[in-house]
Design a protein around this motif. Structure first.
Motif, mmCIF file in Angstrom:
data_model
loop_
_atom_site.group_PDB
_atom_site.id
_atom_site.type_symbol
_atom_site.label_atom_id
_atom_site.label_comp_id
_atom_site.label_asym_id
_atom_site.label_seq_id
_atom_site.Cartn_x
_atom_site.Cartn_y
_atom_site.Cartn_z
ATOM 1 N N VAL A 1 -0.653 12.173 3.733
ATOM 2 C CA VAL A 1 -0.667 13.071 4.683
ATOM 3 C C VAL A 1 -0.244 14.511 4.127
ATOM 4 C CG1 VAL A 1 0.324 13.776 6.851
ATOM 5 C CG2 VAL A 1 -0.307 11.469 6.410
ATOM 6 N N SER A 2 -0.715 15.655 4.327
ATOM 7 C CA SER A 2 -0.238 16.880 3.851
ATOM 8 C C SER A 2 0.161 17.671 5.298
ATOM 9 C CB SER A 2 -1.564 17.787 3.317
ATOM 10 O OG SER A 2 -1.307 18.991 3.047
ATOM 11 N N LEU A 3 1.719 18.235 4.721
ATOM 12 C CA LEU A 3 2.176 18.988 5.759
ATOM 13 C C LEU A 3 1.516 20.492 6.112
ATOM 14 C CD1 LEU A 3 5.888 18.268 5.481
ATOM 15 C CD2 LEU A 3 4.336 17.029 6.868
ATOM 16 N N ASP A 4 0.566 20.814 4.914
ATOM 17 C CA ASP A 4 0.120 22.102 5.051
ATOM 18 C C ASP A 4 -1.071 22.087 6.001
ATOM 19 O OD1 ASP A 4 1.562 23.851 3.347
ATOM 20 O OD2 ASP A 4 0.451 23.080 1.601
ATOM 21 N N GLU A 5 -1.525 20.860 6.087
ATOM 22 C CA GLU A 5 -2.745 20.887 7.103
ATOM 23 C C GLU A 5 -2.067 21.022 8.391
ATOM 24 O OE1 GLU A 5 -4.952 17.030 6.048
ATOM 25 O OE2 GLU A 5 -5.265 18.060 4.077
ATOM 26 N N PHE A 6 -0.895 20.517 8.839
ATOM 27 C CA PHE A 6 -0.424 20.700 9.930
ATOM 28 C C PHE A 6 0.395 22.102 10.384
ATOM 29 C CE2 PHE A 6 -0.578 16.162 9.577
ATOM 30 C CZ PHE A 6 -1.218 15.673 10.489
ATOM 31 N N GLN A 7 0.258 22.944 9.129
ATOM 32 C CA GLN A 7 0.769 24.153 9.066
ATOM 33 C C GLN A 7 2.466 24.056 9.443
ATOM 34 O OE1 GLN A 7 -2.125 24.612 11.748
ATOM 35 N NE2 GLN A 7 -3.180 25.017 9.794
ATOM 36 N N ILE A 8 2.875 23.016 8.946
ATOM 37 C CA ILE A 8 4.337 22.624 8.868
ATOM 38 C C ILE A 8 4.916 22.334 7.494
ATOM 39 C CG2 ILE A 8 4.560 22.228 11.564
ATOM 40 C CD1 ILE A 8 4.711 19.238 10.398
ATOM 41 N N PRO A 9 4.860 23.149 6.695
ATOM 42 C CA PRO A 9 5.409 22.867 5.130
ATOM 43 C C PRO A 9 7.079 22.906 5.283
ATOM 44 C CG PRO A 9 4.433 25.021 5.047
ATOM 45 C CD PRO A 9 3.994 24.242 6.583
ATOM 46 N N ILE A 10 7.729 22.295 4.551
ATOM 47 C CA ILE A 10 9.113 22.048 4.658
ATOM 48 C C ILE A 10 9.707 23.443 4.658
ATOM 49 C CG2 ILE A 10 11.177 21.224 3.561
ATOM 50 C CD1 ILE A 10 9.642 18.968 5.039
ATOM 51 N N PRO A 11 9.340 24.315 3.668
ATOM 52 C CA PRO A 11 10.143 25.673 3.487
ATOM 53 C C PRO A 11 10.138 26.398 4.814
ATOM 54 C CG PRO A 11 8.814 25.125 1.599
ATOM 55 C CD PRO A 11 8.550 24.207 2.491
ATOM 56 N N LEU A 12 9.026 26.363 5.485
ATOM 57 C CA LEU A 12 8.459 27.076 6.771
ATOM 58 C C LEU A 12 9.422 26.592 7.833
ATOM 59 C CD1 LEU A 12 6.806 29.186 8.215
ATOM 60 C CD2 LEU A 12 5.439 27.312 8.822
ATOM 61 N N HIS B 1 0.770 -1.149 0.062
ATOM 62 C CA HIS B 1 -0.239 -0.291 0.013
ATOM 63 C C HIS B 1 0.862 1.227 -0.252
ATOM 64 C CE1 HIS B 1 -3.347 -2.583 2.037
ATOM 65 N NE2 HIS B 1 -3.122 -2.942 1.094
ATOM 66 N N GLY B 2 0.389 2.338 -0.679
ATOM 67 C CA GLY B 2 1.281 3.612 -0.594
ATOM 68 C C GLY B 2 0.837 4.696 0.393
ATOM 69 N N MET B 3 1.984 5.336 0.719
ATOM 70 C CA MET B 3 1.861 6.576 1.299
ATOM 71 C C MET B 3 2.528 7.805 0.952
ATOM 72 S SD MET B 3 2.990 7.746 4.927
ATOM 73 C CE MET B 3 2.313 9.357 5.525
ATOM 74 N N HIS B 4 1.800 8.787 0.769
ATOM 75 C CA HIS B 4 2.533 10.108 0.133
ATOM 76 C C HIS B 4 2.661 11.020 1.043
ATOM 77 C CE1 HIS B 4 3.660 12.928 -2.583
ATOM 78 N NE2 HIS B 4 2.611 13.630 -2.537
ATOM 79 N N LEU B 5 3.608 11.626 1.477
ATOM 80 C CA LEU B 5 3.770 12.954 2.238
ATOM 81 C C LEU B 5 3.800 14.204 1.358
ATOM 82 C CD1 LEU B 5 3.802 13.495 5.044
ATOM 83 C CD2 LEU B 5 6.398 13.518 5.118
ATOM 84 N N ASP B 6 2.652 14.980 1.363
ATOM 85 C CA ASP B 6 2.551 16.322 0.474
ATOM 86 C C ASP B 6 3.448 17.066 1.296
ATOM 87 O OD1 ASP B 6 1.936 18.621 -0.419
ATOM 88 O OD2 ASP B 6 0.097 18.151 -1.097
ATOM 89 N N LEU B 7 4.541 17.745 0.860
ATOM 90 C CA LEU B 7 5.804 18.302 1.583
ATOM 91 C C LEU B 7 5.265 19.896 1.614
ATOM 92 C CD1 LEU B 7 8.751 16.731 0.011
ATOM 93 C CD2 LEU B 7 7.682 16.152 2.392
ATOM 94 N N GLY B 8 4.345 20.396 0.869
ATOM 95 C CA GLY B 8 4.222 21.706 0.794
ATOM 96 C C GLY B 8 4.988 22.520 0.238
ATOM 97 N N ILE B 9 5.795 22.061 -0.715
ATOM 98 C CA ILE B 9 6.573 22.870 -1.628
ATOM 99 C C ILE B 9 6.008 23.329 -2.680
ATOM 100 C CG2 ILE B 9 9.037 22.841 -2.482
ATOM 101 C CD1 ILE B 9 9.675 20.620 -0.668
ATOM 102 N N GLY B 10 5.127 24.119 -2.645
ATOM 103 C CA GLY B 10 4.332 24.869 -3.799
ATOM 104 C C GLY B 10 4.130 23.988 -5.072
ATOM 105 N N ASP B 11 4.265 24.356 -6.120
ATOM 106 C CA ASP B 11 3.728 23.586 -7.519
ATOM 107 C C ASP B 11 4.296 22.263 -7.403
ATOM 108 O OD1 ASP B 11 2.287 25.761 -8.266
ATOM 109 O OD2 ASP B 11 3.634 26.523 -9.637
ATOM 110 N N TYR B 12 5.739 21.910 -7.024
ATOM 111 C CA TYR B 12 6.212 20.866 -6.981
ATOM 112 C C TYR B 12 5.562 19.759 -6.097
ATOM 113 C CZ TYR B 12 9.790 16.998 -5.990
ATOM 114 O OH TYR B 12 10.523 16.009 -5.826
ATOM 115 N N SER B 13 5.059 19.887 -5.074
ATOM 116 C CA SER B 13 4.307 19.091 -4.290
ATOM 117 C C SER B 13 3.013 18.805 -4.708
ATOM 118 C CB SER B 13 4.176 19.693 -2.811
ATOM 119 O OG SER B 13 5.439 19.530 -2.136
ATOM 120 N N ALA B 14 2.406 19.809 -5.456
ATOM 121 C CA ALA B 14 1.148 19.721 -5.913
ATOM 122 C C ALA B 14 1.195 18.620 -7.174
ATOM 123 C CB ALA B 14 0.674 20.935 -6.513
ATOM 124 N N HIS B 15 2.341 18.856 -8.131
ATOM 125 C CA HIS B 15 2.468 17.962 -9.160
ATOM 126 C C HIS B 15 3.009 16.686 -8.758
ATOM 127 C CE1 HIS B 15 3.427 17.516 -13.224
ATOM 128 N NE2 HIS B 15 4.890 17.081 -12.975
#
Lengths: 302, 65
Positions: free
Chosen positions: A108-119, A75-89
């Motif tokens: 799992v989206s880091l934006d939902e936890f308000q902890i995107p990687i750049p921040l 089964h897959g697990m993807h972490l959306d890192l919150g790095i703008g267009d790159y993460s969306a893509h």
């Protein structure tokens, strides 16, 4: 150039193996290498539930494809890192891959936890790749334990591991060297077993496999990894490989063969000097950690 | 001339043909282990000859950070 096995027209030439394959024989070669890695390092058993960490790149999607073909419940697990267009893509590619094959995916989206990687990188003043590593380890292990997966599989390939080995040796990072192997065993109910089934395949081989299988992957590089030293190590190793085909494999596989002898002596010496820290639960998030709070909590509470 | 497109960067370049894949990569100072070369939807081995007027794609394979 002809396929070494069936003599049809070759589509992939592998200088490191002094050979070339047609598409069908190349697929068999790749599957054989993955089966061999799994068997040699006792990564998992048929019937094990495996959580595959998928970024949307060629390696992780090829790995997911291969594990399913080899009969694992992957089964897959993807972490959306919150790095703008790159993460969306990246997320779009992962969701497309899973939907096309009817495979289960957890996102799992880091934006939902308000902890995107750049921040996080800005706040902690740490390199983005280092922050990303801590966050990924935290969420992948957490998801594996919560989902009852015995094994977590990542798409690290021979180039990744040979490059990492070169970096660790250049800086004599004994602590990291002692943990560099294609299987990290589970620790009770704290850490899931981590495996790297692509450790016998080069990046060029996994890319060729993904293309020939029609896997639609993210070809763009993560914008945060520009200029990363790990890429420099890979470039140097590729130059050596060009002059002396097979160098990367003998470097990494030779290390794995000799490593146990080194660790035996090193660990005894180290344990004489200082008692190793014990793995425990982080008092904030409950995750496994050698320190309290854990690296993830220290990073996200800055 | 051979038209060479880099799929990762989108950059285009023209190289005098004909050339084998091996010669083309050498002229572009690219290491064989770091890229794949495609013509239409076909992967090319290093001995394949590319003629003037043809277009190929370079696909970098190195990733990570």
């Amino acid at each position: 150039m002809k396929c070494r096995r069936c003599k049809k027209k070759a589509v992939v030439d592998l200088k490191n193996h002094h050979t070339a394959f047609c598409q069908k024989c190349f697929f068999e070669f790749v599957e054989r290498q993955v089966r061999r890695a799994i068997h040699e390092h006792r990564m998992m058993e048929k019937g094990d539930r495996v959580l595959v960490c998928v970024s949307g790149g060629k390696d992780s999607l090829a790995l997911w494809d291969l594990l399913c073909r080899l009969g694992y419940e992957a089964h897959g697990m993807h972490l959306d890192l919150g790095i703008g267009d790159y993460s969306a893509h990246s997320r779009f590619k992962v969701e497309g891959f899973a939907a096309q094959r009817g495979l289960p995916i957890k996102i799992v989206s880091l934006d939902e936890f308000q902890i995107p990687i750049p921040l996080l990188a800005r706040r902690s003043r740490r390199p983005e790749c280092s922050v990303c590593g801590i966050v990924k380890r935290h969420f992948f292990n957490k998801s594996a334990l919560e989902g009852g997966y015995r094994v977590v599989a990542t798409g690290h390939n021979l180039d990744d591991e040979a490059g990492r080995l070169l970096g660790n040796l250049l800086h004599w990072q004994w602590e990291y060297l002692s943990k560099q192997r294609p299987v990290l065993e589970a620790v009770g109910d704290l850490l899931a077993r981590k495996v790297q089934p692509l450790c016998r395949l080069t990046e060029r081989e996994t890319a060729a496999y993904a293309i020939l299988r029609g896997i639609d992957y993210v070809i763009q590089e993560c914008p945060m990894s520009r200029g990363a030293t790990s890429l420099r190590y890979k470039e140097v190793l590729n130059l050596l490989e060009d002059w002396m085909p097979g160098t990367k494999a003998s470097f990494y596989q030779g290390f794995l063969k000799e490593a146990e002898k080194l660790w035996g002596a090193w660990k005894t010496k180290k344990e004489e000097q200082v008692r190793p820290p014990e793995l425990t639960h982080c008092s904030l998030c409950g995750s496994a950690s050698f320190a309290d709070p854990c690296n993830f909590c220290r990073l996200t509470s800055v | 001339m051979i038209r060479v497109l880099n799929r990762q960067t989108g950059m285009e370049r023209e190289i005098k043909g004909p050339k084998t894949v091996h010669e083309l990569l050498r002229e572009m100072s690219l290491v064989e282990g770091a890229v794949l070369v495609m013509r239409s939807s076909e992967l090319l081995t290093r001995d394949i000859r590319i003629e003037d007027g043809e277009q190929v794609e370079i696909i970098p394979v190195i990733s990570g950070g």
